[in-house]
Scaffold this motif. Sequence first.
Motif, mmCIF file in Angstrom:
data_model
loop_
_atom_site.group_PDB
_atom_site.id
_atom_site.type_symbol
_atom_site.label_atom_id
_atom_site.label_comp_id
_atom_site.label_asym_id
_atom_site.label_seq_id
_atom_site.Cartn_x
_atom_site.Cartn_y
_atom_site.Cartn_z
ATOM 1 N N ALA A 74 -2.674 -4.731 0.228
ATOM 2 C CA ALA A 74 -1.338 -4.141 0.345
ATOM 3 C C ALA A 74 -0.529 -4.255 -0.943
ATOM 4 C CB ALA A 74 -0.564 -4.816 1.481
ATOM 5 N N SER A 75 -1.028 -4.996 -1.914
ATOM 6 C CA SER A 75 -0.236 -5.321 -3.101
ATOM 7 C C SER A 75 -0.972 -4.964 -4.384
ATOM 8 C CB SER A 75 0.089 -6.819 -3.093
ATOM 9 O OG SER A 75 0.641 -7.199 -1.870
ATOM 10 N N SER A 127 3.967 -6.694 -1.231
ATOM 11 C CA SER A 127 3.609 -5.337 -1.646
ATOM 12 C C SER A 127 4.609 -4.763 -2.643
ATOM 13 C CB SER A 127 3.484 -4.421 -0.434
ATOM 14 O OG SER A 127 4.735 -4.218 0.168
ATOM 15 N N ARG A 184 3.722 -12.503 9.345
ATOM 16 C CA ARG A 184 2.703 -11.776 8.573
ATOM 17 C C ARG A 184 3.310 -10.509 7.974
ATOM 18 N NH1 ARG A 184 -2.493 -12.870 10.137
ATOM 19 N NH2 ARG A 184 -4.016 -11.965 8.762
ATOM 20 N N ARG A 185 4.116 -9.804 8.747
ATOM 21 C CA ARG A 185 4.764 -8.573 8.266
ATOM 22 C C ARG A 185 5.744 -8.876 7.137
ATOM 23 N NH1 ARG A 185 8.902 -4.886 11.631
ATOM 24 N NH2 ARG A 185 9.442 -3.494 9.939
ATOM 25 N N ILE A 186 6.533 -9.939 7.292
ATOM 26 C CA ILE A 186 7.480 -10.335 6.246
ATOM 27 C C ILE A 186 6.733 -10.587 4.940
ATOM 28 C CG2 ILE A 186 9.105 -12.125 5.490
ATOM 29 C CD1 ILE A 186 9.726 -12.582 8.501
ATOM 30 N N GLU A 243 -5.767 -9.021 3.281
ATOM 31 C CA GLU A 243 -4.707 -8.086 3.667
ATOM 32 C C GLU A 243 -3.603 -8.033 2.612
ATOM 33 O OE1 GLU A 243 -1.754 -7.406 7.511
ATOM 34 O OE2 GLU A 243 -3.369 -8.859 7.644
ATOM 35 N N VAL A 264 10.797 -10.586 13.768
ATOM 36 C CA VAL A 264 9.892 -9.986 12.792
ATOM 37 C C VAL A 264 8.716 -10.943 12.580
ATOM 38 C CG1 VAL A 264 9.652 -9.077 10.451
ATOM 39 C CG2 VAL A 264 11.834 -8.849 11.649
ATOM 40 N N ALA A 265 7.525 -10.420 12.714
ATOM 41 C CA ALA A 265 6.325 -11.242 12.574
ATOM 42 C C ALA A 265 6.233 -11.804 11.155
ATOM 43 C CB ALA A 265 5.082 -10.418 12.887
ATOM 44 N N ILE A 273 3.612 -9.614 3.985
ATOM 45 C CA ILE A 273 2.942 -8.421 3.447
ATOM 46 C C ILE A 273 3.957 -7.487 2.795
ATOM 47 C CG2 ILE A 273 1.597 -6.360 4.042
ATOM 48 C CD1 ILE A 273 -0.016 -8.968 4.138
ATOM 49 N N GLU A 274 5.077 -7.255 3.447
ATOM 50 C CA GLU A 274 6.078 -6.348 2.877
ATOM 51 C C GLU A 274 6.649 -6.889 1.576
ATOM 52 O OE1 GLU A 274 8.976 -5.409 5.869
ATOM 53 O OE2 GLU A 274 7.546 -4.210 7.013
ATOM 54 N N ARG A 275 6.917 -8.169 1.511
ATOM 55 C CA ARG A 275 7.482 -8.768 0.300
ATOM 56 C C ARG A 275 6.472 -8.735 -0.847
ATOM 57 N NH1 ARG A 275 10.121 -9.862 -3.866
ATOM 58 N NH2 ARG A 275 10.800 -11.966 -4.266
#
Length: 106
Positions: free
Chosen positions: A86-87, A59, A51-53, A82, A48-49, A55-57
């Motif tokens: 997203a948040s 948000s 950056r994705r971890i 970003e 898992v990238a 952003i998801e957390r």
Amino acid sequence: MDEPATIDGLAGEFADGIHWASLAGIESSELMLPVLLRAINLRLQGGVAPRRILIERRSKSSMPLILDGFDAMLRDVGLIEEIVNASPNLRLLVTSREELRLAAET
């Protein structure tokens, strides 16, 4: 540098606490990613990238995040932009001698 003691005193006022990251000497978003993940107590997950971890957390949370010493990152604000986009509940405090020049900046 350690997290300022005043953060500990305020952390109870936020469900997810307050998180602080020192960015002294960090000059790119790729170098900033692991620092931010550690600041909000997240670990890299295989496949898992980072950056994705992040952003998801972010948000899903309303915890304040303090980014101290952002001066060297002023040319690379894309990751911060970003995260902000997203948040919707994000509270971000950035210390820098100059403006970030983001639309969300107040």
